[in-house]
Design a protein around this motif. Structure first.
Motif, short mmCIF file in Angstrom:
data_model
loop_
_atom_site.label_atom_id
_atom_site.label_comp_id
_atom_site.label_asym_id
_atom_site.label_seq_id
_atom_site.Cartn_x
_atom_site.Cartn_y
_atom_site.Cartn_z
N TRP A 203 65.82 48.41 22.58
CA TRP A 203 67.12 47.83 23.23
C TRP A 203 66.97 46.55 23.83
O TRP A 203 67.94 45.72 23.50
CB TRP A 203 67.36 48.79 24.38
N ARG B 201 67.37 39.87 24.70
CA ARG B 201 66.75 39.49 25.74
C ARG B 201 65.33 38.94 25.74
O ARG B 201 64.77 38.27 26.34
CB ARG B 201 66.66 40.75 26.93
N TYR C 215 77.24 39.75 24.25
CA TYR C 215 77.18 40.95 23.60
C TYR C 215 77.06 41.99 24.80
O TYR C 215 77.49 43.10 24.77
CB TYR C 215 76.11 41.06 22.66
N TYR C 216 76.01 41.69 25.50
CA TYR C 216 75.83 42.69 26.85
C TYR C 216 76.40 42.48 27.98
O TYR C 216 76.41 43.36 29.05
CB TYR C 216 74.27 43.06 26.78
N GLU D 211 66.46 45.36 38.44
CA GLU D 211 65.48 46.01 37.20
C GLU D 211 66.37 47.30 36.98
O GLU D 211 66.90 47.76 35.96
CB GLU D 211 64.13 46.83 37.76
N GLU E 178 69.72 46.14 34.87
CA GLU E 178 69.12 45.87 33.53
C GLU E 178 69.16 47.19 32.62
O GLU E 178 69.58 47.34 31.52
CB GLU E 178 67.75 45.25 33.77
N ASN E 179 68.23 48.29 33.32
CA ASN E 179 67.96 49.66 32.60
C ASN E 179 69.48 50.40 32.35
O ASN E 179 69.53 50.93 31.38
CB ASN E 179 67.02 50.25 33.53
N GLU F 133 72.39 49.08 32.30
CA GLU F 133 73.09 48.26 31.24
C GLU F 133 72.72 48.48 29.68
O GLU F 133 73.41 48.53 28.98
CB GLU F 133 73.04 46.67 31.70
N LEU F 134 71.11 48.56 29.85
CA LEU F 134 70.65 48.77 28.38
C LEU F 134 71.20 50.00 28.00
O LEU F 134 71.25 50.04 26.68
CB LEU F 134 69.20 48.68 28.36
N LEU F 135 71.31 51.15 28.78
CA LEU F 135 71.55 52.31 28.45
C LEU F 135 72.96 52.32 27.97
O LEU F 135 73.31 52.95 26.80
CB LEU F 135 71.29 53.37 29.37
N ASN G 72 74.96 50.10 26.91
CA ASN G 72 75.27 49.21 25.72
C ASN G 72 74.79 50.04 24.44
O ASN G 72 75.13 49.61 23.15
CB ASN G 72 74.43 48.01 25.75
N ASN G 73 73.76 50.89 24.64
CA ASN G 73 73.10 51.43 23.36
C ASN G 73 73.41 52.78 23.26
O ASN G 73 72.46 53.48 22.59
CB ASN G 73 71.57 51.16 23.56
N THR H 45 76.63 56.30 23.92
CA THR H 45 77.90 56.46 24.20
C THR H 45 78.23 57.16 25.50
O THR H 45 79.31 57.98 25.71
CB THR H 45 78.48 57.79 22.84
#
Lengths: 374, 214
Positions: free
Chosen positions: A158, A164, B8-9, B156, B159-160, B162-164, B166-167, B169
């Motif tokens: 990810w 990043r 993108y993110y 942190e 970020e975690n 947001e990553l989830l 984005n990646n 459904t």
């Protein structure tokens, strides 16, 4: 916008030896690293365990002038990271590189010594390891039971695919301890023989230890990339697998994303407990993957807990490099509830798309898709 | 640094909000930043008080270790007025971190190990078990990430999550921090994150505003 995340280097130290090639050669020869232990260090009972030979570690520490002050867990992680980085141009101390660690219990072998309790925090070890490598970015640490390694790889993917960071060093490690061995013994979940994944007579797991590293990059090219990963919870029981395989089914479904993709091989979790292996056969069948060759690697090195996901992805990776599916060591006679295709001897097959799965306490399940680059 | 900020993110986060937040901080309970319960009792008693006040008959609660009880109670308060009907349980994710993993329970297991190793204690020596308990309670079957960090850091966590988002459904994320050192030193905060235009935006400054953990 998203970037392809390639696997550019890997290393592991396990009961089979130090180095991915060394490990894979033994897999090709169907040699197990699990041995019987009866010295009372981890258990009062005679038990098969996948232990790392400490001479390899001391020799490496001596040759590489590793400073004092690191625990065994930290030394193994440092060894694996150093060896994985050796043949790459990737600089772990650069701001472009992220360090991701995966462990369930870190330095828990020291819990019996009160003077060592300041070293028990998992983030303490993360900072020790990151400090040794002068990592610029704060290390990230995943501790999600037996799916930790797969989650750490998914998490690093990810981070990289969004740009990043350019590179990630993902290390998973857990060591043998009386703490963990006695815990699984209390659950009556250890086999008195080397574990027998998916076998009719399977009667429990074998614990092992390992440190395993994968170096991922969006800049350097590798033969295989990580396409996608996903996790899901059974919402059923904290220590028992789901009877319907629901969580693992969902994790696989989200990973394959309704794409029409032909999976060539599944590296399953295969702990060799009666319920886990049945659950996996159900989830694999529900996913329509019941004809796909499946193996379990835990008969070779044991269940290495927080390292297991990374260990088994490295074994899968080398299987892809060599187009070989390794026999499920310990498996003799079919014995899971759904008719899945368990591999009982090494076979040669073009491996383009490989699925890794893992499940763990807390009802967690995970899947990760690897793809050979054309 | 070509990759410093990528549209993108950041794009997807515009629609995401903090629907609710609950913090339990050494006897004080805050809902959306407001104090709603205050006790001088240590966690052994405080957890019973909170269970009586906010939870329904759920016998499994009494089998949990302190860390899982803390996470469970925080989620009970967080979700008490939240309607879970018509929500896809496969798309409710949990992203939770802490600093002390399961240290308190590890030491309790060590004691049983020296006499008679207890499987009922051992099973709680993994921090993500608290996530499993919340999932079992509410039927959440989405993604799980449990991370460890030196201290709670909203950036942190952001970020975690947001990553989830984005990646995956995922429709809702229960994200936060559940950390238990001893019955007089424990802190948790959970945020319910989803697409709800009436709530404050999912942003680092809003995560910080709702939090008294220092």
């Amino acid at each position: 916008m998203s970037k392809r995340v390639d696997i550019v280097s890997d290393h592991l130290i396990s009961a089979l030896g130090s180095g991915s090639e060394e490990n894979f050669n033994k897999l090709l020869n169907n040699r197990t690293g699990i041995t019987m232990h009866n010295n009372g260090k981890y258990s009062d009972n005679m038990l098969p365990l996948g232990s790392i030979n400490d001479e390899w570690l001391s020799q490496w520490a001596y040759n590489n002038e590793l400073p004092e002050g690191f625990t065994r867990f930290e030394k193994l992680s440092i060894l694996s990271i150093s060896e994985a980085l050796k043949d790459t141009s990737i600089d772990i101390s650069s701001e472009d590189t992220l360090l991701v660690l995966s462990t369930t219990k870190g330095n828990v072998d020291l819990i019996e010594y009160p003077e060592m309790h300041n070293k028990l925090d998992l983030w303490y070890s993360a900072h020790q390891i990151a400090g040794y490598f002068k990592a610029k970015n704060r290390p990230r640490l995943i501790s999600n039971a037996c799916i930790s390694g797969v989650v750490a790889l998914m998490y690093a993917q990810w981070q990289l695919k969004e740009g990043r960071y350019k590179h990630a060093v993902v290390v998973g490690a857990d060591t043998l301890s009386k703490f963990v061995v006695s815990g699984f013994e209390s659950f009556m979940s250890l086999s008195s023989e080397i574990c027998k994944p998916f076998d009719k007579n399977r009667d429990g797991l074998t614990i092992g230890e390992a440190a395993a590293t994968m170096v991922l990059s969006t800049q350097e090219k590798g033969k295989v990339s990580i396409v996608k990963g996903a996790t899901a919870n059974d919402a059923n029981h904290i220590s028992g697998p789901s009877r319907t395989g629901e969580g693992l089914f969902q994790a696989i479904k989200h990973t394959l994303d309704n794409e029409d993709i032909q999976i060539d091989f599944i590296s399953a979790h295969g702990t060799a407990t009666p319920y886990n292996d049945d659950m996996e056969s159900i989830a694999i069948t529900r996913s329509g993957l019941n004809n796909v060759p499946v193996n379990g690697f835990k008969g070779y090195v044991g269940h290495t807990l927080g390292a297991a996901g990374i260990v088994e992805v490295i074994y899968s990776l080398w299987s892809m490099y060599h187009n070989k599916i390794i026999k499920t060591f310990g498996y003799n006679e079919f014995g899971v509830v759904e008719k899945v295709n368990i591999i009982d001897r090494n076979i040669t097959k073009e491996l383009n798309n490989v699925l890794k799965t893992a499940s763990g306490f807390g009802g967690c399940n995970s899947a990760l898709l690897l793809k050979k680059n054309g | 640094m070509e990759d410093a900020i990528q549209p993108y993110y950041s794009r997807k986060m515009d629609n995401w909000s903090i629907i609710n937040s609950v913090e339990i901080n050494n006897g004080k309970v805050f809902a959306n930043g407001r104090l709603v319960h205050d006790t001088e009792n240590d966690f052994t008693l405080a957890s019973k008080e909170l269970y009586k006040k906010y939870s329904k008959a759920y016998i499994k609660f009494f089998k949990m270790d302190a860390l899982s009880k803390l996470g469970f109670l925080t989620a009970e308060i967080l979700l008490k007025d939240f309607n879970l009907e018509n929500i896809d349980m496969n798309e409710i994710a949990l992203v939770v971190g802490n600093s002390n993993a399961t240290k308190d329970t590890d030491l309790k297991y060590l004691q049983t190990m020296r006499e008679q190793p207890s499987p009922a204690v051992f099973v709680y020596t993994l921090p993500n078990i608290l996530v499993g308990e919340i999932c079992i309670r509410h039927g959440f079957k989405g993604q799980n990430v449990f991370y460890i960090s030196g201290k709670f850091d909203e950036e942190e966590l952001y970020e975690n999550i947001e990553l989830l988002i984005n990646n995956s459904t995922t429709d809702y994320v229960i994200g936060g921090w559940v950390d238990f050192i001893n019955p007089n030193d424990y802190k948790s905060i959970l945020y319910l994150i989803g697409k709800d235009s009436k709530s404050s935006k999912f942003a680092i400054n809003n995560l910080k505003r709702l939090n008294n953990i220092k």
